[in-house]
Design an enzyme around this catalytic site. Structure first.
Site, PDB file in Angstrom:
ATOM      1  N   LEU A  73      -9.784   3.444  -1.637  1.00  0.00           N
ATOM      2  CA  LEU A  73      -8.907   2.437  -2.251  1.00  0.00           C
ATOM      3  C   LEU A  73      -9.666   1.230  -2.807  1.00  0.00           C
ATOM      4  O   LEU A  73      -9.206   0.094  -2.673  1.00  0.00           O
ATOM      5  CB  LEU A  73      -7.821   1.987  -1.269  1.00  0.00           C
ATOM      6  CG  LEU A  73      -6.747   3.035  -0.961  1.00  0.00           C
ATOM      7  CD1 LEU A  73      -5.836   2.554   0.164  1.00  0.00           C
ATOM      8  CD2 LEU A  73      -5.911   3.356  -2.199  1.00  0.00           C
ATOM      9  N   CYS A 129      -2.793   7.836   1.760  1.00  0.00           N
ATOM     10  CA  CYS A 129      -4.226   7.872   1.431  1.00  0.00           C
ATOM     11  C   CYS A 129      -5.012   8.376   2.641  1.00  0.00           C
ATOM     12  O   CYS A 129      -4.970   7.763   3.710  1.00  0.00           O
ATOM     13  CB  CYS A 129      -4.733   6.491   1.043  1.00  0.00           C
ATOM     14  SG  CYS A 129      -6.520   6.507   0.770  1.00  0.00           S
ATOM     15  N   LYS A 164       4.925   8.122  -2.064  1.00  0.00           N
ATOM     16  CA  LYS A 164       3.946   9.204  -2.279  1.00  0.00           C
ATOM     17  C   LYS A 164       3.579   9.839  -0.943  1.00  0.00           C
ATOM     18  O   LYS A 164       3.098   9.164  -0.031  1.00  0.00           O
ATOM     19  CB  LYS A 164       2.699   8.643  -2.973  1.00  0.00           C
ATOM     20  CG  LYS A 164       1.677   9.713  -3.328  1.00  0.00           C
ATOM     21  CD  LYS A 164       0.646   9.154  -4.300  1.00  0.00           C
ATOM     22  CE  LYS A 164      -0.421  10.172  -4.663  1.00  0.00           C
ATOM     23  NZ  LYS A 164      -1.380   9.644  -5.644  1.00  0.00           N
ATOM     24  N   GLY A 216      -7.517  18.996  -7.540  1.00  0.00           N
ATOM     25  CA  GLY A 216      -7.990  19.914  -8.573  1.00  0.00           C
ATOM     26  C   GLY A 216      -7.251  21.240  -8.533  1.00  0.00           C
ATOM     27  O   GLY A 216      -6.404  21.464  -7.658  1.00  0.00           O
ATOM     28  N   GLY A 243      -3.429  19.308  -8.895  1.00  0.00           N
ATOM     29  CA  GLY A 243      -4.122  20.382  -9.613  1.00  0.00           C
ATOM     30  C   GLY A 243      -3.541  20.777 -10.947  1.00  0.00           C
ATOM     31  O   GLY A 243      -3.939  21.796 -11.511  1.00  0.00           O
TER      32      GLY A 243
HETATM   33  C1  SIN Z   1      -8.744   6.579  -2.455  1.00  0.00           C
HETATM   34  O1  SIN Z   1      -8.892   5.524  -3.086  1.00  0.00           O
HETATM   35  O2  SIN Z   1      -9.406   6.802  -1.429  1.00  0.00           O
HETATM   36  C2  SIN Z   1      -7.772   7.608  -2.932  1.00  0.00           C
HETATM   37  C3  SIN Z   1      -6.396   7.141  -2.871  1.00  0.00           C
HETATM   38  C4  SIN Z   1      -5.472   8.105  -2.180  1.00  0.00           C
HETATM   39  O3  SIN Z   1      -5.862   9.237  -1.865  1.00  0.00           O
HETATM   40  O4  SIN Z   1      -4.339   7.737  -1.914  1.00  0.00           O
END
Ligand code: SIN
Length: 303
Positions: A73, A129, A164, A216, A243
């Protein structure tokens, strides 16, 4: 030309293709390739209350048909986004989705308060995340904590709220139902799948964080399966990602139940991926004599 317009949680998008958070920054680098107005919307890099440097490098690794990231992040913080990025971005003629991730409920609520009254069209609350020790996946892996943070954020905003979701859970449908019950207007899925790559010569993980989020084409069938399950479990719209790299992939994801799609890893191999996917969707619809992309949402007929 088919009608590519879709609506998600009361927000109208001119087409269903949205670069995913973390794959497109705040859009600036991509304006060299095409006008941002060609996109359905942009989900901006995940933001935290204060600026964050992210995890130590290396934090990206290639895998067969995919990639691992442990960015952690990295972002300039919510105020820098609102002051330096949003004023320009809001002139680009596309929808703006603010992706926010807090290490505490209070941080998330404070960010949401600062976003209220701005030109942001929709909030994407990142409870998934996998690359940060505090917050992140911790909120998204139990129904109670997912419901708790959704309820707190819901009270703090009148903007459409999309949550999310993490695929790194036992039952993603239970988490989706928990956030729906607390007022989420939509859900987006899937965030990355937790993975690991080891350099067998050094016997060290390739990522300094040891583990990272996999995305992906390799994860696409998993994402389709989860979108289909969630779309059948909730009444709110689902935005599908994981993906997607062609118009056909986007059509498949929408047949599984996604009202719109996000494109992430494909952008790293081809910056034109989102606009190629928009064209691919239109070509497929024209070839099949379908007038509007929204007609295909959720139309898979399971055996
Ligand atoms: C990250 O910045 O580590 C990715 C963000 C996420 O997977 O939510």
């Amino acid at each position: 030309m088919a009608d590519l317009r879709v609506e998600v949680a009361g927000v109208s998008f001119q087409n269903p293709v949205i670069p995913a958070s973390g794959a497109f920054g705040f859009g600036r680098e991509y304006e060299k390739f095409y006008p941002l107005s060609e996109l359905g919307g942009i989900s901006v890099k995940g933001m935290t209350l204060n600026p964050k440097d992210g995890n130590p490098a290396p934090r990206i690794a290639e895998t067969p048909m995919g990639m691992l990231n442990s960015v952690g992040l990295q972002n300039p913080g919510i105020d820098a986004f609102l002051e330096k990025e949003l004023p320009e971005l809001s002139k680009k003629g596309t929808r703006i989705i603010a992706n926010v991730a807090g290490s505490t409920v209070e941080d998330c609520v404070e960010m949401i308060r600062r976003i209220e009254g701005t030109a942001v069209d929709m909030i994407e609350l990142n409870i998934s995340c996998p690359n940060v020790k505090q917050g992140g996946a911790a909120f998204g892996t139990s129904c109670e904590s997912a419901a708790g943070i959704t309820a707190a954020v819901r009270k703090a905003t009148t903007k459409p709220l999309m949550v999310k979701l993490s695929p790194n859970v036992t039952s993603i449908t239970d988490i989706a139902k928990a956030v729906e019950a607390e007022g989420a207007d939509a859900v987006s899925l899937i965030n990355t799948l937790l993975g690991m790559k080891i350099d067998i010569n050094t016997r060290r993980p390739v990522l300094k964080n040891n583990v990272g989020g996999m995305s992906g084409p390799a994860v696409f069938p998993i994402a389709v399966r989860m979108v289909w399950q969630v779309a059948n479990a909730v009444k709110i719209p689902v935005v599908g990602m994981g993906g997607i790299s062609s118009g056909e992939d986007a059509i498949e994801m929408m047949m599984a139940g996604a009202s719109a799609v996000q494109v992430g890893a494909a952008i790293f191999t081809d910056p034109y991926a989102p606009v190629k996917i928009i064209k691919g969707i239109n070509d497929w619809l024209d070839t099949h004599g379908i007038a509007s992309v929204s007609e295909i949402v959720g139309t898979v007929q399971p055996w």
